[in-house]
Design a protein around this motif. Structure first.
Motif, PDB file in Angstrom:
ATOM      1  N   GLN A 204     -11.412  11.687  24.281  1.00 51.49           N
ATOM      2  CA  GLN A 204     -10.579  10.716  23.586  1.00 51.49           C
ATOM      3  C   GLN A 204     -10.294   9.532  24.503  1.00 51.49           C
ATOM      4  OE1 GLN A 204      -5.999  11.960  23.949  1.00 51.49           O
ATOM      5  NE2 GLN A 204      -7.232  13.593  23.033  1.00 51.49           N
ATOM      6  N   PRO A 205     -10.037   8.341  23.956  1.00 49.41           N
ATOM      7  CA  PRO A 205      -9.729   7.195  24.811  1.00 49.41           C
ATOM      8  C   PRO A 205      -8.552   7.488  25.742  1.00 49.41           C
ATOM      9  CG  PRO A 205     -10.127   6.488  22.564  1.00 49.41           C
ATOM     10  CD  PRO A 205     -10.065   7.991  22.526  1.00 49.41           C
ATOM     11  N   TYR A 206      -8.657   7.032  26.955  1.00 46.63           N
ATOM     12  CA  TYR A 206      -7.680   7.402  27.983  1.00 46.63           C
ATOM     13  C   TYR A 206      -6.280   6.896  27.700  1.00 46.63           C
ATOM     14  CZ  TYR A 206      -7.985   2.638  29.809  1.00 46.63           C
ATOM     15  OH  TYR A 206      -7.915   1.279  29.947  1.00 46.63           O
ATOM     16  N   TRP A 207      -6.123   5.912  26.800  1.00 51.32           N
ATOM     17  CA  TRP A 207      -4.795   5.373  26.518  1.00 51.32           C
ATOM     18  C   TRP A 207      -4.082   6.111  25.389  1.00 51.32           C
ATOM     19  CZ3 TRP A 207      -9.349   2.563  25.761  1.00 51.32           C
ATOM     20  CH2 TRP A 207      -9.742   2.391  24.426  1.00 51.32           C
ATOM     21  N   TRP A 208      -4.746   7.069  24.757  1.00 54.50           N
ATOM     22  CA  TRP A 208      -4.099   7.809  23.671  1.00 54.50           C
ATOM     23  C   TRP A 208      -2.952   8.705  24.142  1.00 54.50           C
ATOM     24  CZ3 TRP A 208      -8.014   9.872  19.463  1.00 54.50           C
ATOM     25  CH2 TRP A 208      -8.585   8.772  18.820  1.00 54.50           C
ATOM     26  N   PRO A 209      -3.102   9.443  25.237  1.00 52.47           N
ATOM     27  CA  PRO A 209      -2.007  10.340  25.645  1.00 52.47           C
ATOM     28  C   PRO A 209      -0.763   9.570  26.078  1.00 52.47           C
ATOM     29  CG  PRO A 209      -4.073  10.921  26.748  1.00 52.47           C
ATOM     30  CD  PRO A 209      -4.280   9.578  26.126  1.00 52.47           C
TER      31      PRO A 209
END
Length: 279
Positions: A204-209
């Protein structure tokens, strides 16, 4: 080989002096283990030691350096040497006039322990081999506010190249060297920490969490990536989107993007809160 014995502080001008070989031995893991010392080269690393209040075993410096930096002289024994002798001791081609010897903070492998931070940002490195990469990652980790770094194999974080590349961050970070990262992941899962693995693609894109929750980031070896056995231990895969012209990002570059995402998210939160208060 024993530690330095505090012999005469007369200027050393011969490269055959036993002290030269003792210091040169600190460029290797065995020498660091046997003497219980680290080799710190250059004024910047000495400044970091002074800032952190780290007690030194000995300072070795040219007369010119001493004249130029009187405020950096401290209580430890001072050994004057000629520029040629300092050159023979150093691992760099152009040493700037000073070498500091620091007691080794952690000479062997350790059992993992958990930091006291309430919402920690944690970093585990799986066999990162290149000293420059490791030093850069450690410098970024300090900038990002990482609370603990665990090193599973790879380059020795106490070698001179890593210490220089980290710009002294290795002296300030809380680090542990382990023979296996699996216990770290088990500890993290027990504590409900979000565990992320950086993968080239498929994550998943790293900025989602939400990076402000307790988080552990796992980064892998430059060539082979993460050990598959670690990836299978309940980790969430993260990916940094980039153009297909580049197969993968350098591990130190990836570390910067991923670790500093917490800082970016914190900045956005502050901006949002300020906007809401001003509305």
């Amino acid at each position: 080989m024993s530690r330095f014995d505090g012999r005469s502080a007369d200027l050393i001008s011969s490269r055959r002096n036993p002290l030269v070989q003792q210091v040169r031995a600190l460029q290797q893991p065995r020498g660091r283990r046997e003497q219980g010392l680290l080799l710190l080269e250059g004024t910047h690393l000495l400044q970091e030691c002074r800032r952190l209040g780290l007690p030194l075993e000995r300072l070795i410096a040219t007369t010119r350096w001493q004249e130029q930096h009187p405020t950096l002289l401290g209580p430890e024994p001072l050994q004057p040497v000629s520029p040629e002798v300092l050159q023979a001791m150093a691992s760099t081609d152009s040493p700037d006039g000073v070498i500091a010897l620091l007691p080794h903070p952690a000479p062997g492998l350790q059992a993992p322990t958990w930091p006291q931070a309430e919402s920690p940002l944690l970093l585990a490195l799986d066999r990162v081999q290149d000293p420059g990469n490791l030093g850069t990652i450690l410098r970024t980790a300090l900038a990002a506010g990482v609370d603990r770094v665990w090193l599973g194999g790879g380059a020795d974080p106490w070698q001179p190249k890593v210490l220089r590349a980290s710009a002294g961050a290795a002296l300030e970070l809380s680090m542990q060297r382990l023979d296996d990262l699996s216990p770290v992941l088990a500890m993290a899962r027990e504590r409900g920490v979000a565990c992320y693995a950086a993968l080239r693609d498929g994550g998943q894109p790293y900025w989602w969490p939400d990076w402000h929750q307790p988080s552990l980031l796992l980064l892998g070896n430059e060539g082979s990536g993460l050990d598959p056995a670690l990836v299978q231990q309940g980790l969430t895969a993260l990916t940094i989107p980039h153009q297909a012209a580049v197969e993968s990002l350098n591990v130190a570059v990836a570390a910067g993007v991923l670790l500093l995402e917490r800082v970016r998210q914190g900045h956005d939160r502050r901006e949002s809160a300020a906007t809401a208060l001003g509305a």
